[in-house]
Write a protein that holds these residues in place. Structure first.
Motif, PDB file in Angstrom:
ATOM      1  N   ILE A  93     -12.106  -9.406  -3.457  1.00  0.00           N
ATOM      2  CA  ILE A  93     -11.222 -10.583  -3.477  1.00  0.00           C
ATOM      3  C   ILE A  93      -9.855 -10.166  -4.090  1.00  0.00           C
ATOM      4  CG2 ILE A  93     -11.115 -12.773  -4.479  1.00  0.00           C
ATOM      5  CD1 ILE A  93     -14.101 -13.392  -4.097  1.00  0.00           C
ATOM      6  N   ALA A  94      -9.807  -9.145  -4.966  1.00  0.00           N
ATOM      7  CA  ALA A  94      -8.634  -8.753  -5.776  1.00  0.00           C
ATOM      8  C   ALA A  94      -7.630  -8.710  -4.665  1.00  0.00           C
ATOM      9  CB  ALA A  94      -8.983  -7.787  -6.591  1.00  0.00           C
ATOM     10  N   THR A  95      -6.236  -8.964  -5.263  1.00  0.00           N
ATOM     11  CA  THR A  95      -5.019  -8.504  -4.394  1.00  0.00           C
ATOM     12  C   THR A  95      -4.977  -6.727  -4.479  1.00  0.00           C
ATOM     13  OG1 THR A  95      -4.136 -10.766  -5.143  1.00  0.00           O
ATOM     14  CG2 THR A  95      -2.628  -8.731  -4.364  1.00  0.00           C
ATOM     15  N   GLY A  96      -4.573  -6.412  -3.268  1.00  0.00           N
ATOM     16  CA  GLY A  96      -4.509  -4.932  -3.134  1.00  0.00           C
ATOM     17  C   GLY A  96      -3.103  -4.498  -3.604  1.00  0.00           C
ATOM     18  N   GLN A  97      -3.041  -3.178  -3.055  1.00  0.00           N
ATOM     19  CA  GLN A  97      -1.547  -2.564  -3.667  1.00  0.00           C
ATOM     20  C   GLN A  97      -0.447  -3.011  -2.824  1.00  0.00           C
ATOM     21  OE1 GLN A  97      -1.377  -0.499  -5.927  1.00  0.00           O
ATOM     22  NE2 GLN A  97      -3.875  -0.577  -6.273  1.00  0.00           N
ATOM     23  N   GLU A 141       0.388  -2.386   0.814  1.00  0.00           N
ATOM     24  CA  GLU A 141      -0.542  -2.954   2.118  1.00  0.00           C
ATOM     25  C   GLU A 141       0.094  -4.014   2.678  1.00  0.00           C
ATOM     26  OE1 GLU A 141      -4.451  -3.684   0.827  1.00  0.00           O
ATOM     27  OE2 GLU A 141      -4.506  -2.116  -0.417  1.00  0.00           O
ATOM     28  N   GLY A 142       1.020  -4.503   2.131  1.00  0.00           N
ATOM     29  CA  GLY A 142       1.858  -5.642   2.834  1.00  0.00           C
ATOM     30  C   GLY A 142       1.000  -7.045   2.707  1.00  0.00           C
ATOM     31  N   ASN A 143       1.157  -7.820   3.713  1.00  0.00           N
ATOM     32  CA  ASN A 143       0.476  -9.088   3.588  1.00  0.00           C
ATOM     33  C   ASN A 143      -0.844  -8.863   3.621  1.00  0.00           C
ATOM     34  OD1 ASN A 143       2.860 -10.572   3.558  1.00  0.00           O
ATOM     35  ND2 ASN A 143       2.784 -10.798   5.800  1.00  0.00           N
ATOM     36  N   ALA A 144      -1.575  -7.811   4.009  1.00  0.00           N
ATOM     37  CA  ALA A 144      -3.112  -7.576   4.009  1.00  0.00           C
ATOM     38  C   ALA A 144      -3.540  -7.449   2.608  1.00  0.00           C
ATOM     39  CB  ALA A 144      -3.315  -6.278   4.863  1.00  0.00           C
ATOM     40  N   ARG A 145      -2.761  -7.163   1.440  1.00  0.00           N
ATOM     41  CA  ARG A 145      -3.275  -7.003   0.178  1.00  0.00           C
ATOM     42  C   ARG A 145      -3.870  -8.379  -0.093  1.00  0.00           C
ATOM     43  NH1 ARG A 145       1.573  -8.044  -3.653  1.00  0.00           N
ATOM     44  NH2 ARG A 145       0.600  -6.876  -5.060  1.00  0.00           N
ATOM     45  N   TYR A 146      -3.501  -9.427   0.260  1.00  0.00           N
ATOM     46  CA  TYR A 146      -3.974 -10.927  -0.017  1.00  0.00           C
ATOM     47  C   TYR A 146      -5.201 -11.103   0.858  1.00  0.00           C
ATOM     48  CZ  TYR A 146       0.726 -11.267  -1.888  1.00  0.00           C
ATOM     49  OH  TYR A 146       1.764 -11.058  -2.660  1.00  0.00           O
ATOM     50  N   LEU A 147      -5.552 -10.308   1.696  1.00  0.00           N
ATOM     51  CA  LEU A 147      -6.991 -10.743   2.353  1.00  0.00           C
ATOM     52  C   LEU A 147      -8.085 -10.084   1.799  1.00  0.00           C
ATOM     53  CD1 LEU A 147      -5.624  -9.860   6.067  1.00  0.00           C
ATOM     54  CD2 LEU A 147      -5.629 -12.215   4.733  1.00  0.00           C
ATOM     55  N   THR A 148      -9.187 -10.922   1.684  1.00  0.00           N
ATOM     56  CA  THR A 148     -10.448 -10.499   1.091  1.00  0.00           C
ATOM     57  C   THR A 148     -11.016  -9.439   2.070  1.00  0.00           C
ATOM     58  OG1 THR A 148     -10.861 -12.762   0.259  1.00  0.00           O
ATOM     59  CG2 THR A 148     -12.814 -11.203   0.482  1.00  0.00           C
ATOM     60  N   LYS A 149     -11.407  -8.092   1.437  1.00  0.00           N
ATOM     61  CA  LYS A 149     -11.782  -7.158   2.130  1.00  0.00           C
ATOM     62  C   LYS A 149     -13.195  -7.158   2.917  1.00  0.00           C
ATOM     63  CE  LYS A 149      -8.124  -5.155   0.673  1.00  0.00           C
ATOM     64  NZ  LYS A 149      -7.623  -6.306  -0.183  1.00  0.00           N
ATOM     65  N   SER A 150     -13.992  -7.861   2.466  1.00  0.00           N
ATOM     66  CA  SER A 150     -15.538  -7.859   3.146  1.00  0.00           C
ATOM     67  C   SER A 150     -15.944  -9.191   3.492  1.00  0.00           C
ATOM     68  CB  SER A 150     -16.555  -7.134   2.073  1.00  0.00           C
ATOM     69  OG  SER A 150     -16.710  -8.156   0.965  1.00  0.00           O
TER      70      SER A 150
END
Length: 312
Positions: free
Chosen positions: A57-61, A64-73
Protein backbone atom coordinates in the motif's frame (compact mmCIF):
# COMPACT_ATOMS: atom_id res chain seq x y z
CA UNK A 1 -33.59 -49.74 13.83
CA UNK A 2 -34.18 -46.67 16.03
CA UNK A 3 -31.87 -48.09 18.70
CA UNK A 4 -29.16 -48.80 16.13
CA UNK A 5 -29.60 -45.27 14.73
CA UNK A 6 -29.17 -43.63 18.14
CA UNK A 7 -26.11 -45.75 18.90
CA UNK A 8 -24.57 -44.81 15.56
CA UNK A 9 -25.16 -41.12 16.23
CA UNK A 10 -23.66 -41.45 19.71
CA UNK A 11 -20.38 -42.70 18.23
CA UNK A 12 -19.66 -39.24 16.80
CA UNK A 13 -19.02 -36.28 19.12
CA UNK A 14 -18.87 -32.88 17.36
CA UNK A 15 -17.58 -31.22 20.55
CA UNK A 16 -14.13 -32.66 19.86
CA UNK A 17 -13.73 -30.01 17.12
CA UNK A 18 -14.06 -27.09 19.56
CA UNK A 19 -12.40 -28.49 22.69
CA UNK A 20 -8.87 -27.46 23.67
CA UNK A 21 -6.08 -30.06 23.83
CA UNK A 22 -3.58 -30.15 26.69
CA UNK A 23 0.02 -30.32 25.45
CA UNK A 24 2.04 -29.64 28.61
CA UNK A 25 1.19 -29.58 32.30
CA UNK A 26 -1.89 -30.99 34.00
CA UNK A 27 -5.60 -30.38 33.65
CA UNK A 28 -5.65 -28.27 36.81
CA UNK A 29 -2.44 -26.41 35.95
CA UNK A 30 -2.03 -26.30 32.16
CA UNK A 31 1.27 -24.95 30.86
CA UNK A 32 0.68 -25.20 27.12
CA UNK A 33 -2.45 -26.04 25.15
CA UNK A 34 -3.42 -26.26 21.49
CA UNK A 35 -5.33 -22.97 21.63
CA UNK A 36 -2.30 -21.20 23.14
CA UNK A 37 -0.14 -22.33 20.23
CA UNK A 38 -2.84 -21.39 17.72
CA UNK A 39 -3.22 -17.97 19.34
CA UNK A 40 0.54 -17.33 19.08
CA UNK A 41 0.55 -18.55 15.47
CA UNK A 42 -2.36 -16.30 14.54
CA UNK A 43 -0.58 -13.34 16.13
CA UNK A 44 2.52 -13.98 14.02
CA UNK A 45 0.38 -14.40 10.89
CA UNK A 46 -1.48 -11.16 11.60
CA UNK A 47 1.74 -9.16 12.06
CA UNK A 48 3.39 -10.70 8.98
CA UNK A 49 0.25 -10.19 6.88
CA UNK A 50 -0.19 -6.54 7.83
CA UNK A 51 3.51 -5.80 7.29
CA UNK A 52 3.28 -7.35 3.83
CA UNK A 53 0.12 -5.40 3.05
CA UNK A 54 1.61 -2.12 4.31
CA UNK A 55 4.51 -2.49 1.86
CA UNK A 56 2.15 -2.97 -1.07
CA UNK A 57 0.00 0.00 0.00
CA UNK A 58 2.93 2.35 0.70
CA UNK A 59 3.66 5.11 -1.84
CA UNK A 60 6.37 4.06 -4.29
CA UNK A 61 9.38 5.91 -5.70
CA UNK A 62 8.90 9.24 -7.47
CA UNK A 63 10.23 7.75 -10.73
CA UNK A 64 7.12 5.53 -10.97
CA UNK A 65 4.87 8.50 -11.78
CA UNK A 66 1.20 8.17 -10.90
CA UNK A 67 1.65 4.41 -10.48
CA UNK A 68 3.48 5.10 -7.21
CA UNK A 69 0.10 5.74 -5.54
CA UNK A 70 -1.44 2.44 -6.64
CA UNK A 71 -1.58 -0.53 -4.29
CA UNK A 72 0.73 -3.21 -5.67
CA UNK A 73 -1.09 -6.48 -4.89
CA UNK A 74 -4.62 -7.85 -4.88
CA UNK A 75 -4.31 -8.79 -1.22
CA UNK A 76 -3.22 -5.24 -0.44
CA UNK A 77 -6.17 -3.83 -2.39
CA UNK A 78 -8.57 -6.14 -0.55
CA UNK A 79 -7.23 -5.20 2.89
CA UNK A 80 -7.01 -1.50 1.97
CA UNK A 81 -10.67 -1.52 0.93
CA UNK A 82 -11.64 -3.09 4.27
CA UNK A 83 -9.56 -0.56 6.25
CA UNK A 84 -10.94 2.45 4.35
CA UNK A 85 -14.52 1.25 4.75
CA UNK A 86 -14.10 0.59 8.48
CA UNK A 87 -12.40 3.94 9.05
CA UNK A 88 -14.60 6.17 6.87
CA UNK A 89 -18.01 4.52 7.27
CA UNK A 90 -17.96 2.85 10.68
CA UNK A 91 -15.33 4.25 13.06
CA UNK A 92 -14.91 7.97 12.33
CA UNK A 93 -18.65 8.84 12.12
CA UNK A 94 -19.15 7.30 15.58
CA UNK A 95 -15.88 8.16 17.32
CA UNK A 96 -14.93 11.50 15.77
CA UNK A 97 -11.74 12.54 14.00
CA UNK A 98 -9.34 13.03 16.93
CA UNK A 99 -10.32 9.82 18.76
CA UNK A 100 -10.18 7.87 15.50
CA UNK A 101 -6.57 8.98 14.92
CA UNK A 102 -5.74 7.90 18.48
CA UNK A 103 -7.36 4.46 18.50
CA UNK A 104 -7.55 3.39 14.83
CA UNK A 105 -4.33 1.29 14.88
CA UNK A 106 -5.46 -0.65 17.95
CA UNK A 107 -9.03 -1.10 16.70
CA UNK A 108 -7.82 -2.41 13.34
CA UNK A 109 -5.36 -4.72 15.12
CA UNK A 110 -8.24 -6.15 17.16
CA UNK A 111 -10.33 -6.67 14.03
CA UNK A 112 -7.65 -8.43 11.99
CA UNK A 113 -6.34 -10.49 14.92
CA UNK A 114 -9.82 -11.86 15.67
CA UNK A 115 -10.47 -12.38 11.96
CA UNK A 116 -7.27 -14.40 11.47
CA UNK A 117 -8.15 -16.56 14.51
CA UNK A 118 -11.65 -17.16 13.14
CA UNK A 119 -10.33 -18.08 9.69
CA UNK A 120 -7.68 -20.45 11.08
CA UNK A 121 -10.51 -22.25 12.86
CA UNK A 122 -12.10 -22.97 9.48
CA UNK A 123 -9.00 -24.85 8.30
CA UNK A 124 -9.40 -28.55 9.26
CA UNK A 125 -5.87 -28.79 10.68
CA UNK A 126 -6.91 -31.15 13.48
CA UNK A 127 -8.66 -33.54 11.08
CA UNK A 128 -5.77 -33.56 8.61
CA UNK A 129 -3.28 -34.34 11.38
CA UNK A 130 -5.53 -37.12 12.67
CA UNK A 131 -5.71 -38.60 9.18
CA UNK A 132 -1.90 -38.50 9.11
CA UNK A 133 -1.75 -40.51 12.31
CA UNK A 134 -0.94 -37.63 14.68
CA UNK A 135 -3.50 -37.82 17.49
CA UNK A 136 -1.86 -35.26 19.81
CA UNK A 137 -2.59 -32.07 17.92
CA UNK A 138 -0.10 -29.23 18.61
CA UNK A 139 -1.96 -26.59 16.61
CA UNK A 140 -5.43 -26.07 15.20
CA UNK A 141 -8.95 -25.39 16.32
CA UNK A 142 -10.57 -22.01 16.89
CA UNK A 143 -8.82 -20.05 19.62
CA UNK A 144 -11.72 -17.56 19.70
CA UNK A 145 -13.92 -20.52 20.65
CA UNK A 146 -12.18 -20.52 24.03
CA UNK A 147 -13.89 -18.33 26.64
CA UNK A 148 -10.60 -17.59 28.43
CA UNK A 149 -9.17 -16.11 25.23
CA UNK A 150 -12.25 -14.04 24.38
CA UNK A 151 -12.27 -12.68 27.95
CA UNK A 152 -8.64 -11.65 27.44
CA UNK A 153 -9.63 -9.77 24.28
CA UNK A 154 -12.53 -8.17 26.16
CA UNK A 155 -10.13 -7.00 28.88
CA UNK A 156 -8.15 -5.17 26.19
CA UNK A 157 -11.35 -3.42 25.10
CA UNK A 158 -12.23 -2.61 28.73
CA UNK A 159 -8.83 -1.00 29.33
CA UNK A 160 -8.84 1.18 26.22
CA UNK A 161 -12.46 2.26 26.80
CA UNK A 162 -11.74 3.65 30.24
CA UNK A 163 -8.30 4.95 29.29
CA UNK A 164 -10.06 6.90 26.55
CA UNK A 165 -12.52 8.27 29.10
CA UNK A 166 -9.68 9.46 31.36
CA UNK A 167 -7.74 10.97 28.44
CA UNK A 168 -10.84 12.80 27.25
CA UNK A 169 -12.07 14.23 30.57
CA UNK A 170 -9.43 13.51 33.22
CA UNK A 171 -9.94 11.36 36.29
CA UNK A 172 -12.46 13.81 37.75
CA UNK A 173 -14.46 13.93 34.53
CA UNK A 174 -14.40 10.13 34.32
CA UNK A 175 -15.78 9.91 37.87
CA UNK A 176 -18.40 12.58 37.14
CA UNK A 177 -19.49 10.57 34.09
CA UNK A 178 -19.97 7.48 36.25
CA UNK A 179 -22.04 9.51 38.73
CA UNK A 180 -24.15 10.79 35.80
CA UNK A 181 -23.37 14.37 36.82
CA UNK A 182 -25.06 14.03 40.23
CA UNK A 183 -23.40 15.99 43.08
CA UNK A 184 -21.13 13.96 45.34
CA UNK A 185 -19.78 15.52 48.55
CA UNK A 186 -20.06 18.99 47.02
CA UNK A 187 -17.55 18.20 44.24
CA UNK A 188 -19.97 19.15 41.50
CA UNK A 189 -22.32 21.42 43.43
CA UNK A 190 -22.06 23.68 46.50
CA UNK A 191 -25.75 23.60 47.38
CA UNK A 192 -26.39 22.01 50.78
CA UNK A 193 -29.64 20.49 49.57
CA UNK A 194 -27.82 18.54 46.87
CA UNK A 195 -26.22 16.34 49.51
CA UNK A 196 -29.60 14.62 49.80
CA UNK A 197 -28.94 13.16 46.35
CA UNK A 198 -25.89 11.32 47.63
CA UNK A 199 -27.65 7.91 48.04
CA UNK A 200 -29.02 8.18 44.50
CA UNK A 201 -25.59 9.19 43.18
CA UNK A 202 -23.96 6.18 44.85
CA UNK A 203 -26.64 3.88 43.44
CA UNK A 204 -26.08 5.34 39.97
CA UNK A 205 -22.32 4.81 40.39
CA UNK A 206 -22.81 1.12 41.29
CA UNK A 207 -25.12 0.63 38.30
CA UNK A 208 -22.56 2.28 36.00
CA UNK A 209 -19.72 0.09 37.29
CA UNK A 210 -21.83 -3.05 36.83
CA UNK A 211 -22.62 -1.88 33.30
CA UNK A 212 -18.91 -1.34 32.59
CA UNK A 213 -18.23 -4.95 33.62
CA UNK A 214 -21.19 -6.39 31.69
CA UNK A 215 -20.21 -4.74 28.39
CA UNK A 216 -16.84 -6.49 27.91
CA UNK A 217 -18.27 -9.74 29.28
CA UNK A 218 -21.00 -9.57 26.64
CA UNK A 219 -18.31 -9.05 23.98
CA UNK A 220 -16.45 -12.13 25.19
CA UNK A 221 -19.52 -14.39 25.42
CA UNK A 222 -20.89 -13.28 22.02
CA UNK A 223 -17.65 -14.11 20.20
CA UNK A 224 -17.14 -17.37 22.11
CA UNK A 225 -20.72 -18.59 21.66
CA UNK A 226 -20.86 -17.86 17.93
CA UNK A 227 -17.58 -19.63 17.23
CA UNK A 228 -18.42 -22.70 19.32
CA UNK A 229 -21.98 -23.02 18.03
CA UNK A 230 -21.04 -22.60 14.37
CA UNK A 231 -18.15 -25.07 14.44
CA UNK A 232 -20.18 -27.61 16.41
CA UNK A 233 -23.02 -27.52 13.88
CA UNK A 234 -20.58 -27.74 10.97
CA UNK A 235 -18.78 -30.71 12.54
CA UNK A 236 -22.12 -32.40 13.19
CA UNK A 237 -23.15 -31.95 9.55
CA UNK A 238 -19.89 -33.39 8.25
CA UNK A 239 -20.35 -36.34 10.62
CA UNK A 240 -23.90 -36.92 9.50
CA UNK A 241 -22.95 -39.64 7.01
CA UNK A 242 -20.95 -42.00 9.24
CA UNK A 243 -23.26 -41.20 12.13
CA UNK A 244 -27.00 -40.67 11.92
CA UNK A 245 -27.60 -41.72 8.30
CA UNK A 246 -25.44 -44.84 8.42
CA UNK A 247 -28.29 -47.24 9.14
CA UNK A 248 -30.93 -45.40 7.12
CA UNK A 249 -29.32 -44.88 3.73
CA UNK A 250 -25.88 -46.45 3.94
CA UNK A 251 -22.59 -44.70 4.65
CA UNK A 252 -22.02 -43.55 1.06
CA UNK A 253 -25.29 -41.63 0.61
CA UNK A 254 -25.16 -40.36 4.19
CA UNK A 255 -21.66 -39.00 3.70
CA UNK A 256 -22.68 -37.19 0.50
CA UNK A 257 -25.74 -35.60 2.15
CA UNK A 258 -23.85 -34.62 5.28
CA UNK A 259 -20.87 -33.25 3.35
CA UNK A 260 -23.11 -31.18 1.04
CA UNK A 261 -24.87 -29.63 4.04
CA UNK A 262 -21.53 -29.12 5.78
CA UNK A 263 -20.00 -27.32 2.78
CA UNK A 264 -23.04 -25.03 2.54
CA UNK A 265 -22.77 -24.21 6.23
CA UNK A 266 -18.99 -23.68 5.78
CA UNK A 267 -19.62 -20.59 3.63
CA UNK A 268 -22.00 -19.26 6.26
CA UNK A 269 -19.26 -19.72 8.86
CA UNK A 270 -16.86 -17.84 6.57
CA UNK A 271 -19.27 -14.90 6.65
CA UNK A 272 -19.65 -15.23 10.44
CA UNK A 273 -15.85 -15.11 10.84
CA UNK A 274 -15.79 -11.63 9.29
CA UNK A 275 -19.03 -10.55 10.98
CA UNK A 276 -17.96 -11.46 14.53
CA UNK A 277 -14.58 -9.73 14.13
CA UNK A 278 -16.44 -6.62 12.94
CA UNK A 279 -19.02 -6.75 15.75
CA UNK A 280 -16.34 -7.06 18.44
CA UNK A 281 -14.42 -4.11 17.01
CA UNK A 282 -17.47 -1.93 16.31
CA UNK A 283 -19.03 -2.42 19.75
CA UNK A 284 -15.69 -1.38 21.23
CA UNK A 285 -15.95 1.78 19.10
CA UNK A 286 -19.48 2.42 20.38
CA UNK A 287 -18.38 2.00 24.01
CA UNK A 288 -15.43 4.34 23.38
CA UNK A 289 -17.77 6.99 21.96
CA UNK A 290 -19.78 7.06 25.20
CA UNK A 291 -16.85 8.86 26.84
CA UNK A 292 -16.47 11.46 24.07
CA UNK A 293 -16.96 15.14 24.83
CA UNK A 294 -20.49 16.05 23.79
CA UNK A 295 -19.33 19.65 23.40
CA UNK A 296 -17.09 18.58 20.53
CA UNK A 297 -20.05 17.27 18.57
CA UNK A 298 -22.01 20.45 19.30
CA UNK A 299 -19.08 22.56 18.09
CA UNK A 300 -18.93 20.52 14.89
CA UNK A 301 -22.63 21.09 14.26
CA UNK A 302 -22.25 24.80 15.03
CA UNK A 303 -19.29 25.01 12.64
CA UNK A 304 -21.28 23.28 9.91
CA UNK A 305 -24.20 25.63 10.48
CA UNK A 306 -21.92 28.69 10.35
CA UNK A 307 -20.47 27.73 6.98
CA UNK A 308 -22.17 29.62 4.13
CA UNK A 309 -24.14 27.53 1.71
CA UNK A 310 -22.67 27.29 -1.79
CA UNK A 311 -24.01 29.70 -4.31
CA UNK A 312 -26.30 28.23 -6.94
Amino acid sequence: MLTALLLAAAEYDPKTHVQDVLLMGSKDAPVLTMHMVTLALSGLITVALLLLVSKSIATGQSGEGNARYLTKSRLGQFVEAIICWLRDEMIEPVLGTSATKRWLPLLLSLFFFILVNNLIGLIPIVDMLHLGGMHTTPVGGTATGNLAITIGLAVVSFVIIHLHGILESGVGGWLAHNFAGLPVFGLTSKKIGDLGLLPIALLVFVIEIVGHLIKPFALAVRLFANMVAGHTVMAALFGLGPGVLKDLTGPEIGTVVGSAAGFAFYFLELFVAFLQAFIFMFLTVVFLSLFNHHDDHEDDHAHDAAEPSPAH
